[in-house]
Design a protein around this motif. Sequence first.
Motif, PDB file in Angstrom:
ATOM      1  N   PHE A   1       0.693  -1.377   0.488  1.00  0.00           N
ATOM      2  CA  PHE A   1      -0.153  -0.031   0.098  1.00  0.00           C
ATOM      3  C   PHE A   1       1.009   1.755   0.222  1.00  0.00           C
ATOM      4  CE2 PHE A   1      -3.351   2.924   1.669  1.00  0.00           C
ATOM      5  CZ  PHE A   1      -4.437   2.761   0.362  1.00  0.00           C
ATOM      6  N   TYR A   2       1.675   1.032   0.649  1.00  0.00           N
ATOM      7  CA  TYR A   2       2.772   2.616   0.846  1.00  0.00           C
ATOM      8  C   TYR A   2       2.987   2.818  -0.621  1.00  0.00           C
ATOM      9  CZ  TYR A   2       6.162   5.701   2.623  1.00  0.00           C
ATOM     10  OH  TYR A   2       7.031   6.821   3.262  1.00  0.00           O
ATOM     11  N   SER A   3       3.528   1.225  -1.268  1.00  0.00           N
ATOM     12  CA  SER A   3       4.375   1.639  -2.711  1.00  0.00           C
ATOM     13  C   SER A   3       3.437   2.271  -3.466  1.00  0.00           C
ATOM     14  CB  SER A   3       4.121   0.076  -2.933  1.00  0.00           C
ATOM     15  OG  SER A   3       5.556  -0.857  -2.757  1.00  0.00           O
ATOM     16  N   VAL A   4       2.111   1.937  -3.488  1.00  0.00           N
ATOM     17  CA  VAL A   4       0.275   2.823  -4.326  1.00  0.00           C
ATOM     18  C   VAL A   4       0.907   4.053  -4.064  1.00  0.00           C
ATOM     19  CG1 VAL A   4      -1.668   2.477  -4.277  1.00  0.00           C
ATOM     20  CG2 VAL A   4      -0.623   0.777  -4.533  1.00  0.00           C
ATOM     21  N   MET A   5       0.581   4.544  -3.200  1.00  0.00           N
ATOM     22  CA  MET A   5       0.632   5.128  -2.754  1.00  0.00           C
ATOM     23  C   MET A   5       2.201   6.815  -2.631  1.00  0.00           C
ATOM     24  SD  MET A   5      -2.021   5.925  -1.065  1.00  0.00           S
ATOM     25  CE  MET A   5      -2.763   7.384   0.124  1.00  0.00           C
ATOM     26  N   LEU A   6       3.209   5.748  -1.921  1.00  0.00           N
ATOM     27  CA  LEU A   6       3.735   7.547  -2.877  1.00  0.00           C
ATOM     28  C   LEU A   6       4.839   6.921  -4.382  1.00  0.00           C
ATOM     29  CD1 LEU A   6       6.452   7.900  -1.060  1.00  0.00           C
ATOM     30  CD2 LEU A   6       8.611   5.821  -1.943  1.00  0.00           C
ATOM     31  N   THR A   7       4.194   5.976  -4.862  1.00  0.00           N
ATOM     32  CA  THR A   7       3.720   6.020  -6.994  1.00  0.00           C
ATOM     33  C   THR A   7       3.208   7.292  -6.852  1.00  0.00           C
ATOM     34  OG1 THR A   7       4.396   3.917  -6.993  1.00  0.00           O
ATOM     35  CG2 THR A   7       3.313   5.069  -8.649  1.00  0.00           C
ATOM     36  N   SER A   8       2.025   6.831  -5.952  1.00  0.00           N
ATOM     37  CA  SER A   8       1.067   8.985  -6.681  1.00  0.00           C
ATOM     38  C   SER A   8       1.430   9.890  -7.070  1.00  0.00           C
ATOM     39  CB  SER A   8      -0.694   8.463  -6.422  1.00  0.00           C
ATOM     40  OG  SER A   8      -0.610   7.649  -4.339  1.00  0.00           O
ATOM     41  N   THR A   9       2.390   9.796  -5.260  1.00  0.00           N
ATOM     42  CA  THR A   9       3.019  11.142  -4.643  1.00  0.00           C
ATOM     43  C   THR A   9       4.273  11.263  -6.460  1.00  0.00           C
ATOM     44  OG1 THR A   9       2.276  10.484  -2.848  1.00  0.00           O
ATOM     45  CG2 THR A   9       3.846  12.024  -3.106  1.00  0.00           C
ATOM     46  N   VAL A  10       5.073  10.276  -6.483  1.00  0.00           N
ATOM     47  CA  VAL A  10       5.650  10.698  -7.334  1.00  0.00           C
ATOM     48  C   VAL A  10       5.269  11.178  -8.574  1.00  0.00           C
ATOM     49  CG1 VAL A  10       7.533  10.035  -8.558  1.00  0.00           C
ATOM     50  CG2 VAL A  10       7.585   9.733  -6.145  1.00  0.00           C
ATOM     51  N   LEU A  11       4.363  10.467  -8.920  1.00  0.00           N
ATOM     52  CA  LEU A  11       3.565  10.823 -10.281  1.00  0.00           C
ATOM     53  C   LEU A  11       3.449  11.951 -10.334  1.00  0.00           C
ATOM     54  CD1 LEU A  11       1.470   7.458 -11.508  1.00  0.00           C
ATOM     55  CD2 LEU A  11       3.383   9.406 -12.629  1.00  0.00           C
ATOM     56  N   GLY A  12       2.143  12.470  -9.463  1.00  0.00           N
ATOM     57  CA  GLY A  12       2.483  13.890  -8.907  1.00  0.00           C
ATOM     58  C   GLY A  12       2.572  15.266  -8.726  1.00  0.00           C
ATOM     59  N   LEU A  13       4.117  14.630  -8.030  1.00  0.00           N
ATOM     60  CA  LEU A  13       4.641  15.471  -8.108  1.00  0.00           C
ATOM     61  C   LEU A  13       5.542  15.915  -9.589  1.00  0.00           C
ATOM     62  CD1 LEU A  13       6.964  14.631  -4.821  1.00  0.00           C
ATOM     63  CD2 LEU A  13       5.285  16.711  -5.006  1.00  0.00           C
ATOM     64  N   VAL A  14       5.798  14.609 -10.505  1.00  0.00           N
ATOM     65  CA  VAL A  14       6.921  14.652 -11.480  1.00  0.00           C
ATOM     66  C   VAL A  14       5.430  15.807 -12.640  1.00  0.00           C
ATOM     67  CG1 VAL A  14       6.994  14.200 -13.589  1.00  0.00           C
ATOM     68  CG2 VAL A  14       7.888  13.001 -11.957  1.00  0.00           C
ATOM     69  N   THR A  15       4.088  15.591 -12.842  1.00  0.00           N
ATOM     70  CA  THR A  15       2.461  16.245 -13.404  1.00  0.00           C
ATOM     71  C   THR A  15       3.321  17.842 -12.645  1.00  0.00           C
ATOM     72  OG1 THR A  15       1.402  14.902 -11.959  1.00  0.00           O
ATOM     73  CG2 THR A  15       2.130  13.942 -14.290  1.00  0.00           C
ATOM     74  N   MET A  16       3.166  18.019 -11.389  1.00  0.00           N
ATOM     75  CA  MET A  16       3.491  19.380 -10.528  1.00  0.00           C
ATOM     76  C   MET A  16       4.395  20.212 -10.969  1.00  0.00           C
ATOM     77  SD  MET A  16       3.586  20.304  -7.041  1.00  0.00           S
ATOM     78  CE  MET A  16       5.993  20.111  -7.386  1.00  0.00           C
ATOM     79  N   ALA A  17       5.217  19.390 -11.216  1.00  0.00           N
ATOM     80  CA  ALA A  17       6.156  20.855 -11.710  1.00  0.00           C
ATOM     81  C   ALA A  17       6.149  20.919 -13.115  1.00  0.00           C
ATOM     82  CB  ALA A  17       7.905  20.119 -11.335  1.00  0.00           C
ATOM     83  N   LEU A  18       6.043  20.067 -13.911  1.00  0.00           N
ATOM     84  CA  LEU A  18       6.026  20.183 -15.250  1.00  0.00           C
ATOM     85  C   LEU A  18       4.686  21.401 -16.301  1.00  0.00           C
ATOM     86  CD1 LEU A  18       6.494  16.456 -16.453  1.00  0.00           C
ATOM     87  CD2 LEU A  18       7.850  18.649 -16.595  1.00  0.00           C
ATOM     88  N   PHE A  19       3.333  20.848 -15.324  1.00  0.00           N
ATOM     89  CA  PHE A  19       2.205  21.769 -15.456  1.00  0.00           C
ATOM     90  C   PHE A  19       1.477  22.257 -14.156  1.00  0.00           C
ATOM     91  CE2 PHE A  19       2.604  17.074 -17.499  1.00  0.00           C
ATOM     92  CZ  PHE A  19       2.344  17.880 -19.060  1.00  0.00           C
TER      93      PHE A  19
END
Lengths: 69, 190
Positions: free
Chosen positions: B147-165
């Motif tokens: 579950f932590y993998s799911v949460m960390l993965t989505s946070t990382v994806l979110g941070l990447v798209t936050m930075a880009l868009f």
Amino acid sequence: MTVLRKKRKAFVSQHDCVACGCCVKVCPMDAITIFHGLYAQVHRDKCVGCGKCAKECPASVIELQEVTI
Amino acid sequence: MKKKWYDWLWVASLAYLTLGFFNILFAWLGLLCFFIPLIIAAVKGTKGYCNRYCGRGQLFSLLGGRFGLSRKRDIPRWMKSKPFRYGFLIFFFAMFFLMLWNTYLVFAGARDLQQVVTLLWTFKLPWHWAYHGALFHPGVAQFAFGFYSVMLTSTVLGLVTMALFKPRSWCVYCPMGTMTQLICKIKNPQ
């Protein structure tokens, strides 16, 4: 004689709206609500066309349009 | 505008991510982020969770907004399209069930506990320091790692798209957001 005035108002492309509510948070006039978790709805009479919502919208589905009132 | 208590929920999100570095069992708390939005959508027929309580969204908003870590560009058209949003939801679900299956295997004794956090469904990061053993069945810990993998993965994806868009670009394709909107569509037919 009636005077026609042009004003800018926010328009939401409801089909693409994800109903996240980011626009609601930034609206200084409380002119936006999320309609049943489906899309954002702008209350035209309250909107002053400041454009904060359009800037904030992560999906960029809000745009300002000129309307004649 | 006066801040309400729920405007501070980004602290909870940050605390959640931090606690996972010290004791993986805290990952179970993340179930709140799954059940609360679904319950609100199913009972009230709104996206009240996204609109008010989502700490992760607030965190992105803060980092991308006040901290200026976002380019604030428009998200590409395909990322907000329905096929992508629903496709990502299905993919996310599939990965989630795979994680549940792995948990089941550990509970059933068919597989040993893997003390790793899988980032972006691919990269296995060693995470043994956050597991202190013994009190619960290893399956309980396996779920926590998954579950932590799911949460960390989505946070990382979110941070990447936050930075880009835009700061809250994650909200556009967030599987929970898509799912709650779908529930709202079913509950409130137009």
